[in-house]
Write a protein that holds these residues in place. Structure first.
Motif, short mmCIF file in Angstrom:
data_model
loop_
_atom_site.label_atom_id
_atom_site.label_comp_id
_atom_site.label_asym_id
_atom_site.label_seq_id
_atom_site.Cartn_x
_atom_site.Cartn_y
_atom_site.Cartn_z
N GLY A 14 -0.72 -12.79 0.50
CA GLY A 14 0.13 -13.03 -0.64
C GLY A 14 -0.05 -12.00 -1.75
O GLY A 14 0.93 -11.58 -2.38
N ILE A 15 -1.27 -11.57 -1.97
CA ILE A 15 -1.55 -10.61 -3.04
C ILE A 15 -1.19 -9.19 -2.61
O ILE A 15 -0.52 -8.45 -3.34
N THR A 16 -1.64 -8.78 -1.44
CA THR A 16 -1.55 -7.37 -1.07
C THR A 16 -0.20 -6.96 -0.51
O THR A 16 0.08 -5.76 -0.40
N GLU A 17 0.65 -7.91 -0.13
CA GLU A 17 1.96 -7.55 0.42
C GLU A 17 2.81 -6.81 -0.61
O GLU A 17 3.55 -5.89 -0.26
N PHE A 18 2.69 -7.16 -1.87
CA PHE A 18 3.59 -6.61 -2.88
C PHE A 18 2.89 -5.76 -3.94
O PHE A 18 3.53 -4.93 -4.59
N LEU A 19 1.60 -5.95 -4.16
CA LEU A 19 0.90 -5.09 -5.10
C LEU A 19 0.62 -3.74 -4.44
O LEU A 19 0.41 -3.67 -3.23
N TYR A 231 4.92 -14.99 -4.58
CA TYR A 231 5.91 -15.19 -5.65
C TYR A 231 5.27 -14.92 -7.01
O TYR A 231 5.85 -14.24 -7.87
N LEU A 232 4.09 -15.48 -7.23
CA LEU A 232 3.39 -15.28 -8.50
C LEU A 232 3.04 -13.81 -8.70
O LEU A 232 3.11 -13.29 -9.82
N CYS A 233 2.65 -13.14 -7.61
CA CYS A 233 2.31 -11.72 -7.70
C CYS A 233 3.51 -10.88 -8.13
O CYS A 233 3.39 -9.98 -8.97
N ILE A 234 4.66 -11.16 -7.53
CA ILE A 234 5.87 -10.43 -7.91
C ILE A 234 6.16 -10.62 -9.40
O ILE A 234 6.40 -9.66 -10.14
N HIS A 235 6.12 -11.87 -9.83
CA HIS A 235 6.44 -12.18 -11.23
C HIS A 235 5.48 -11.50 -12.19
O HIS A 235 5.91 -10.81 -13.14
N TYR A 236 4.18 -11.67 -11.98
CA TYR A 236 3.21 -11.15 -12.94
C TYR A 236 3.04 -9.63 -12.82
O TYR A 236 2.69 -8.97 -13.81
N PHE A 237 3.31 -9.08 -11.65
CA PHE A 237 3.28 -7.62 -11.52
C PHE A 237 4.35 -7.00 -12.41
O PHE A 237 4.10 -6.01 -13.12
N VAL A 239 5.55 -8.25 -15.06
CA VAL A 239 5.14 -8.44 -16.45
C VAL A 239 4.07 -7.43 -16.85
O VAL A 239 4.14 -6.80 -17.91
N VAL A 240 3.08 -7.24 -15.97
CA VAL A 240 1.95 -6.37 -16.27
C VAL A 240 2.37 -4.92 -16.44
O VAL A 240 1.92 -4.22 -17.36
N ILE A 241 3.24 -4.44 -15.55
CA ILE A 241 3.59 -3.01 -15.61
C ILE A 241 4.39 -2.66 -16.86
O ILE A 241 4.41 -1.50 -17.28
N LYS A 242 5.05 -3.64 -17.46
CA LYS A 242 5.75 -3.37 -18.72
C LYS A 242 4.76 -3.03 -19.82
O LYS A 242 5.05 -2.23 -20.70
N LYS A 243 3.58 -3.64 -19.77
CA LYS A 243 2.59 -3.47 -20.83
C LYS A 243 1.54 -2.41 -20.49
O LYS A 243 1.13 -1.64 -21.35
#
Length: 266
Positions: A14-19, A231-237, A239-243
């Motif tokens: 779940g974490i590494t598929e999208f990060l 799903y959570l990784c996509i959402h928070y990723f 968010v994080v990259i904006k900052k």
């Protein structure tokens, strides 16, 4: 399967598929540090299904618009930005399909070493850092042209090298052609859909040719947990990259890659 194994594998998937940190780099450590046997094709398919469900759910509105517009375009009603984006996703998927099919034996037999994974983590991590620091622009995924798509598509084929990270290399290429962080990430996530479908399909074919007993409780829990975390990784990723941009992931990749090289080769 051991329930701890189910949870850990689902979390890693779940974490590494999208990060942009490489799933292969992390999955290689599971058999090294645990006594677990291989989880089998059926569980791999379940984990991919979870990741696929997450990205489809997250981008459901964009996907619906792309499908509706693409069908309208095929009926001669004109090509709008959503139909064009759908076409770009399909076109950018072709290089990895072709190169993956032609080079699958080479990759499986000679490129799944910790040396290659460690070097790829460091090298492509530094390239991601450079692209984010020096080359990123303001364009969205709707502003791409044919040249941009081909560059990103052929870059995605580099993800066949273990340790590269599919999301990492596609985001890097998108940043290098002048896309914004958010636009690059969103296009990378949309690109993951056909790739996961194809990867999961190949595993499913292998499962049919080599049937095995299926642990349905483990499959269901693995699918749900992988999907929720993805799903959570996509959402928070996003968010994080904006900052913070991509630099935290660059640091992680370089440190992790150097550790792998030291641990396995020195």
């Amino acid at each position: 399967m051991d329930w701890l194994q189910v949870v850990i594998l689902a979390v890693i998937q779940g974490i590494t598929e999208f990060l942009p940190i490489s799933s292969s780099a992390h999955l290689i450590l599971v058999p090294v540090f645990t006594p677990w046997e291989d989880q089998g094709l059926a569980f791999d398919v379940a984990l991919h299904l979870g990741s696929l469900s997450a990205v489809i759910l997250y981008f459901r509105h964009e996907i619906i618009r792309m499908v509706v517009s693409s069908v309208a375009a095929l009926r001669g009603k004109g090509v709008d930005e959503d139909a064009r984006l759908g076409f770009w996703v399909a076109l950018a998927t072709l290089p990895v399909c072709i190169i993956g099919f032609l080079g699958r034996d080479l990759i499986a037999d000679h490129m799944r070493s910790t040396l290659i994974i460690g070097l790829s983590l460091v090298a492509f991590g530094l390239l991601l850092g450079y692209a984010d620091w020096k080359k990123r622009g303001t364009r969205s995924e709707y502003s791409m042209n044919l040249k941009d798509v081909l560059i990103i598509g052929f870059a995605q084929a580099l993800a066949l090298i273990p340790g590269t990270s599919r999301s990492g290399i596609t985001i890097t290429a998108a940043l290098l052609v002048g896309m914004s962080r958010e636009g690059a990430a969103r296009f990378s996530f949309l690109l993951s859909i056909p790739v996961i479908v194809l990867a999961g399909g190949l595993e499913a074919v292998g499962l049919l040719s080599d049937p095995q007993a299926i642990d349905w409780p483990a499959m269901i829990v693995g699918t749900l947990l992988s999907g929720i975390i993805a799903y959570l990784c996509i959402h928070y990723f996003l968010v994080v990259i904006k900052k913070l941009g991509m630099q935290p992931f660059v640091v992680y990749r370089v440190v992790f890659g150097l550790w792998l090289l030291w641990f396995f080769h020195f």
